[in-house]
Each structure stands twice: as C-alpha cells, then as structure tokens.
Design an enzyme around this catalytic site. Structure first.
Site, short mmCIF file in Angstrom:
data_model
loop_
_atom_site.label_atom_id
_atom_site.label_comp_id
_atom_site.label_asym_id
_atom_site.label_seq_id
_atom_site.Cartn_x
_atom_site.Cartn_y
_atom_site.Cartn_z
N TYR A 1 0.86 -1.19 0.00
CA TYR A 1 0.00 0.00 0.00
C TYR A 1 0.89 1.23 0.00
CZ TYR A 1 -4.02 -2.96 1.15
OH TYR A 1 -5.03 -3.90 1.12
N GLU A 2 0.38 2.31 -0.61
CA GLU A 2 1.23 3.50 -0.78
C GLU A 2 1.59 4.16 0.54
OE1 GLU A 2 -1.21 5.73 -3.44
OE2 GLU A 2 -2.41 6.61 -1.85
N SER A 3 0.93 3.79 1.62
CA SER A 3 1.30 4.32 2.93
C SER A 3 2.63 3.74 3.41
CB SER A 3 0.20 4.00 3.95
OG SER A 3 -0.12 2.63 3.92
N GLY A 4 3.22 2.83 2.64
CA GLY A 4 4.55 2.33 2.99
C GLY A 4 4.56 0.93 3.59
#
Lengths: 297, 259
Positions: free
Chosen positions: B49-52
């Site tokens: 996920y782009e949140s890392g």
C-alpha cells in the site's frame, strides 16, 4: 537551551506561524496534527498556503473557515468516505473565498519534500507519463537525463515556512520518536524553515524507547515540541489509539452544508480554549469513539 | 446460491492474482479483491500500500490507505518517499491494482475533475499515487462499476495513462510496463485489443447479457468473438468474502471497508 523546545501549542502557533506563511501539516493517514490545525483556526491565521499530500478533515476545516488562499496537494478527500465538502465548495464555488490550487501526484510530493530536506532546488522522477496534470501545473516540467537521454519529470523542492506533525513521544530535550506509518514526517520537518511537533507523551529520555534505526528527530532540528495527548484524533497514533472511522463518516454530514459546518466549528473549535476542551465538547455529543476516556471528560 | 454484482466483481478481480505476485494496491475495491485473493488461493501474494506497508496482511479491510491494521502485520513499513522511489519506480511491482472514477476506451483513468479543470463541475480527489503506479508497474488492472457515467467516450481529464490514444501511443510516451491488461467490472471483464489497444469485452458474468454491458458503456463497445462467461463464485469464495466484510463492519463500528 534544549528544554526551551517544550512549549504550549498556543505559544508555538502564535510565535511560529504567521499570516501569509506556507504551512505543511503532514501525516499520511497516521499522526495527522489535528490539534495544531484547530489552533491555527482559533488564532485566525489568514492567507496561508497550505501544503499537504492528502488534504482531509483538518484542511477542510481551515479552508472552510477562510484561513487558506492556496493549496498544494496530491489527493483531497475523506478516505473511505468520499469528498471533503469545504475543499470542493472552495474550488467549485469560491466559498468562503477563492482557493488557488497546485496539484501533483503522491510520488512527486514525496520527492519534493525529499529535495527540500536535501537542500536541492528540484526533485526528479519518472513521473506523469501521459497525464494531463503537467498541462495545468507549470511547476511540473521535464528534463532530459544528461547520461541516458531519458525524459524525466522535475518539480521544485518544497521548503515550507513551517512544518507541523504529530508523533508518539518526545523527551524533555525535545527529541521526538515516530513509529508505525511514518509517511513524510521526517522529510517535511527537515525541508521546513520552522517546525512544530505535537506528541502523545513526554518521556525522560527517548533513548530508553527508541531502538537503533528508529525514526528519531533530534530536538535541535525542531522549533517547538508540544505535549498534546490525543492530538492526532480522528486519525490515530499507533500504540495509543485507533483511527476514529465513525468520526470521519460523521464529518461528511457536518461539512456538507455551510451553515452546519460553521455552527459546528463555532461550538467545538472557536468555542473551546484548546484541544482538551474540543475533545470534551465533541465527546459530549458522542462523536469521539477512540480516545482514552480521561481525555473526554 | 445468490450473489451480488459487486461480489462478482470482487471475486473475479481476486482470481486474477497469482500466489507470490507483488501487487501495489489501491484502496476500496482493489483492496477488497487483493485481500480476498490472499485469504483464498494466493496466501503468499505480496500486498503493498502506498502508505509504505509492504507485505500487508490486514485481518479486516482498511477504510483508509494507512490504517494501523496495515502496518501491524506487514513485513516492513517504510516511508512514503521510499515506497514510491525504491519499490515502485525501482521496478519491483508486478501488478498495479487501481480503482477509478472514470475510464475511456483506451483505459485511461480520470480521478481529477469532471468539467473544465479551471472551473470543474465536480472536483474529484485527484491523482494520489495512480499516475506513477500506472506507468511503473509491469501491468495494471482496473476495477470499477460499469455505467455510462464511469465508462465515457471522452475523459475531461487524463489523470493516469492507459493506452492514451491507442495503438503504440503508450509505448511512444515512455511509460513502462504493459499498461492496463484487464478491467474488471460488475458486469464482466474487458481487455485491450492487441493492436488498437481499445478495450474489448472478453467475458460477462453469469446472468449478464452483452446488451446490458453495451448499455452501460459510453462508446460503441466491441465484443470479443471468443466471449466467455465467468465461472460463478464458489461457496468458499463467497463465504470468505462475506466473512471479511462482516469482520470489517464489526471492526469499524458499523462502517464497511471499501467494498
């Protein structure tokens, strides 16, 4: 010297954020500095350039209360719920005032903060291929790689006047520890001229809590550290409280209508002295589902 | 056994993921599908996920892209600059799995505005991570509900590139990866023609006829001569998906995660 880092949030916002400043309140769905956002509204800061990858509730509030003239962002919405209505009203109908926008992608905003923290003039990336965004944003330009000839996107570094973040812990010298989803917390602070960090908890010595390679911002790179328990609500602080999904959902109805929004802000933000007061005020209406009870009475 | 169009969409999208694939997941429908795959036939799928969060294994569906649930059970959590630079731009993602407000016949995506950019009729959230996911992942899948409003003849704004004007336009643009190889909707599955890159209806879900799909498409939809009907959801798939939604609903205090 170092102990001067600790201050109240009121003082920090008063002395470090001025009308007309560019201000980046960051936190990638986690550790969003909501309490600091409220304080900016209470102190009626005006003409701000707001910078944030994911403008959500706090920027919806500041925009709706007339504090911002410009927004730099990459995704504006209420995650998992839908639109942020004050942001849309400002862009679609200029209410309460026009809002100029500068729009990027996430990868780019992250790279721009990195460039800012690195003291470089611009960020470079393989980005925006085929996208219409560069046609509407003169700050997105393209260069040719001097080694391979590849066409690459470049955008100016972000160096906000003020960075504002929330974090889990600070010690008495103002050293700050961040864990969980760290987003761009480190980059935005190092890119900014001044910085404010609100934290859940003050501990004696951060070294007793931080494992090697933890994300620690030394007190000497920060301007002010403020103890504000619950200060990221309705986002969350990993290890302290969960994301208040019901609050995000409730915000949709609160912010949809101008008058409802203004009355709500008047009562809970302008009508309270600080974030503790806000929590009590909102909790009295059953709107807080995740904060520890002692913050709500 | 009865099922809803949304369940059909999610289950068919989930089936596409193979065990061990590295998938960069968008929030909402893609996240539901990717986690269903992980909980059924692809336990070793790597969800990013782009949140890392890398190797996320949420027990319930996240409402936001950065719920604590994603970090809690991930292999590792990295910063947002790192996830985009080292992991996505670095070429480590097999599949970018995206949702969209609107797409056109060349699978270009609009999540920015409806109407003129300077004075939009509807302001949408914007790009997020999608432009670089769409041009960096080895391939891209898009999942969204199919209606005349979402499948439009002409996009007001291209946020993220599919095949641009079709043909070899994407290749010439410098985008990496194969681009959108599948669009999974509540009515069926579309794939690009190998030469023109225009989306062609390749499958319909059980009980859906071609005319229904055409009526929900804003252009004259081409239909594959080898059109197939997707196999109905199995009891195991449906049970797993419904369990996941029920857990999510409980965890979010009555709020459903992205369906």
């Amino acid at each position: 010297m170092a102990t001067q880092k600790l201050s109240t949030l009121q003082e920090a916002v008063q002395t470090l954020i001025h009308d007309g400043d560019s201000v980046a309140l960051e936190g990638f769905t986690h550790l969003i500095p909501s309490a600091a956002g409220h304080e900016i509204i209470r102190q009626k800061k005006r003409d701000l350039t707001l910078i944030r990858m994911t403008p959500d509730l706090i920027y919806d509030m500041i925009i709706g209360m007339g504090g911002a003239s410009r927004l730099v962002f990459s995704w504006g919405g209420n995650p998992g719920v839908g639109s942020i209505h004050r942001f849309r009203d400002a862009i679609e109908r200029c209410w309460p005032q026009p809002l100029a926008i500068e729009e990027h992608s996430h990868a780019d905003m992250a790279a721009r903060y990195q460039a800012g923290a690195s003291g470089l003039p611009f960020a470079v990336m393989r980005g925006y291929v085929g996208s219409d965004l560069p046609r509407h944003n003169p700050n997105i330009r393209f260069i040719e790689c001097p080694f391979t000839g590849e066409r690459l996107a470049c955008t100016p570094a972000i160096n906000p006047d003020v960075a504002v973040i929330h974090a889990q812990k600070a010690d008495r010298k103002g050293n700050v520890l961040i864990s969980g989803i760290v987003g761009v917390q480190k980059e935005v602070v190092l890119a900014a001229r001044r910085s404010i960090v609100t934290v859940e908890e003050i501990v004696d010595d951060i070294q007793d809590h931080a494992q090697m390679n933890s994300v620690v911002l030394p007190g000497w790179v920060l301007s002010a550290v403020c103890h504000v328990p619950g200060g990221a609500h309705p986002s969350y602080a990993h290890g302290y409280y969960k994301r208040d999904n019901a609050f995000y959902k409730a915000w949709d109805a609160i912010a949809r209508d101008r008058d409802t929004f203004l009355a709500w802000m008047d009562k809970h933000v302008m009508g309270t002295a600080d974030f503790a007061g806000f929590c009590r005020s909102v909790a009295a209406e059953g709107l807080i589902g995740t904060l520890p009870e002692e913050l709500c009475r | 056994m009865s099922y809803t169009p949304t369940e059909l969409m999610t289950i068919n999208a989930a089936r596409k993921l193979s065990d061990g694939q590295v998938c960069f997941v968008g929030i909402g429908l893609p996240s539901a599908a990717a986690n269903l795959a992980r909980l059924t036939h692809a336990p070793e799928v790597v969800l990013i996920y782009e949140s890392g969060t890398i190797g996320a294994r949420p027990d319930v569906l996240p409402l936001s892209i950065g719920d604590g649930e994603l970090a809690e059970f991930a292999d590792t959590v990295v910063s947002v600059p790192e996830i985009f630079r080292y992991w996505l731009q670095g070429g480590r993602v097999d599949v970018g799995f995206l949702g969209a407000a609107q797409i056109d016949r060349f699978a270009n995506i609009n999540t920015t505005v409806i109407g003129p950019y300077a004075s939009p009729r509807t302001r949408l959230p914007g790009a997020g991570g999608a432009p670089e996911i769409a041009s960096s992942a080895r391939e891209v899948w898009i999942t969204l509900r199919q209606t005349k409003r979402s499948f439009v003849d002409r996009l007001d704004f291209i946020t993220s590139a599919g095949f641009l004007d079709g043909g070899d336009a994407r290749e010439r643009s410098g985008a990496r990866g194969a681009g959108p190889t599948a669009v999974i909707t509540d009515l069926g599955v579309l794939a690009p023609d190998p030469v023109t890159k225009e989306l062609v209806l390749t499958a319909v879900h059980p009980g859906i006829d071609v005319e229904q799909v055409r009526a929900a498409t804003g252009w004259d939809l081409k239909v594959s001569s080898d059109l197939v009907v997707t196999s109905p959801p199995t009891e195991a798939e449906l049970a797993c998906l419904r369990d996941l939604h029920a857990r999510t609903l409980r965890a979010h205090g009555g709020e459903a995660g992205g369906d």
